[in-house]
Scaffold this active site. Sequence first.
Site, PDB file in Angstrom:
ATOM      1  N   PHE A 121       0.822  -1.223   0.000  1.00 38.65           N
ATOM      2  CA  PHE A 121       0.000   0.000   0.000  1.00 38.65           C
ATOM      3  C   PHE A 121       0.855   1.272   0.000  1.00 38.65           C
ATOM      4  CE2 PHE A 121      -4.051  -1.909   2.222  1.00 38.65           C
ATOM      5  CZ  PHE A 121      -4.353  -2.581   1.055  1.00 38.65           C
ATOM      6  N   SER A 181      -5.663  -7.391   0.669  1.00 37.43           N
ATOM      7  CA  SER A 181      -4.277  -7.419   0.232  1.00 37.43           C
ATOM      8  C   SER A 181      -3.461  -8.291   1.175  1.00 37.43           C
ATOM      9  CB  SER A 181      -3.686  -6.005   0.209  1.00 37.43           C
ATOM     10  OG  SER A 181      -2.275  -6.066   0.031  1.00 37.43           O
ATOM     11  N   ASN A 183      -0.320  -7.964   1.680  1.00 41.05           N
ATOM     12  CA  ASN A 183       0.957  -7.299   1.908  1.00 41.05           C
ATOM     13  C   ASN A 183       0.966  -6.296   3.061  1.00 41.05           C
ATOM     14  OD1 ASN A 183       2.111  -8.646  -0.359  1.00 41.05           O
ATOM     15  ND2 ASN A 183       0.976  -7.236  -1.675  1.00 41.05           N
ATOM     16  N   ASN A 245      -8.893 -10.084  -5.271  1.00 37.64           N
ATOM     17  CA  ASN A 245      -7.556  -9.541  -5.106  1.00 37.64           C
ATOM     18  C   ASN A 245      -6.531 -10.594  -5.536  1.00 37.64           C
ATOM     19  OD1 ASN A 245      -5.420  -7.820  -4.189  1.00 37.64           O
ATOM     20  ND2 ASN A 245      -6.777  -7.016  -2.603  1.00 37.64           N
TER      21      ASN A 245
END
Length: 355
Positions: A121, A181, A183, A245
């Site tokens: 992000f 996400s 991450n 995603n």
Amino acid sequence: MDVYRNILRPVLFRLDPEDAHRRALATLSWMAKQPWAGQLDRWFSHTDPALEMSLWGLSFANPIGVAAGFDKNGEAIAAWEHLGFGFAEVGTVTRHAQPGNPRPRLFRLPADQAAINRMGFNNEGADSLAGRLSGQKTAIPVGINLGKSKITPLEQASDDYLYSFERLYSLGDYFVVNVSSPNTPGLRQLQQADRLGEILGRLQAANQGQKPLLVKIAPDLEWGAIDEVIDLCGEYRLAGIIATNTTIGRTGLKTAAQEAGGLSGAPLRNRSTEVVGRIWRRSGGQLPVIGVGGIASGEAAWEKIVHGASLVQIYTGWIYEGPWLVRGILKELSKRLAEAGLTQLEQAVGLAWRT
């Protein structure tokens, strides 16, 4: 497309993936400001009234959108309409500006027509995006994808989402809650019904039903967890789901991929289509879906649509196939509609389950 594959792509692929991405965004931003930008439509667009979609009170000239992650900070927002897209989604944006994970964090897998990213992000924050979008006018709907700042504890996640939502409220045509996400540490825990419900409840209380609000889910969820999200969408009057995603799975890759992060591109195609179909069937076709994952051809886009996607998004496929991809997909969709004896694309949504 051969010009891109044979000449432009080899040049770009000699660059570090993230450096190539930065240069592409800068070029698109520059092109959009030129007096001849409108001439690009003749190269990259395909107009067909049969491909128009009306959803959430918004008009889409066609169903192909730019997926979140490509234009995180809205730098090329004025360019996408000239490249054939029917809508664009910016972000993921977080309340606080953040650099993301250390580089390298983006990796190509050419043998698999795929990519792995662990960007984390990285973005300039909600306030910066608000400044960039203010005063900009586009001919296509713009969605804003919202995420949680890394420094924000999970217990305060709803505060984080609410700040960005309210700050950007007047600037987006629809909004997406990204809790999928892989991450950002712990983020996927927010897909759990109780935690997601808190976020959705607060956003909808501020929203008062004025802006379409969607949630983006991971392809790695079990069916039961996906069903819970679908039920939450009904409870909190969400406008739809984005499926899906990136995946943390690595099954079936030709490349020995050891890098951590989310996998996107062709290997995701089948699973994301399965999730699209699950949502369409469980909701009785009443919950709109934006399908994303492995779309690099008209056939793949048509597959998502007939399994229940009202709109689709591309990202990795565009990197591999180039800027002529959208035009090619749209022409193929027009052809498929004609062959099926349909007059509007909306008639094809969920067709696989109705024949």
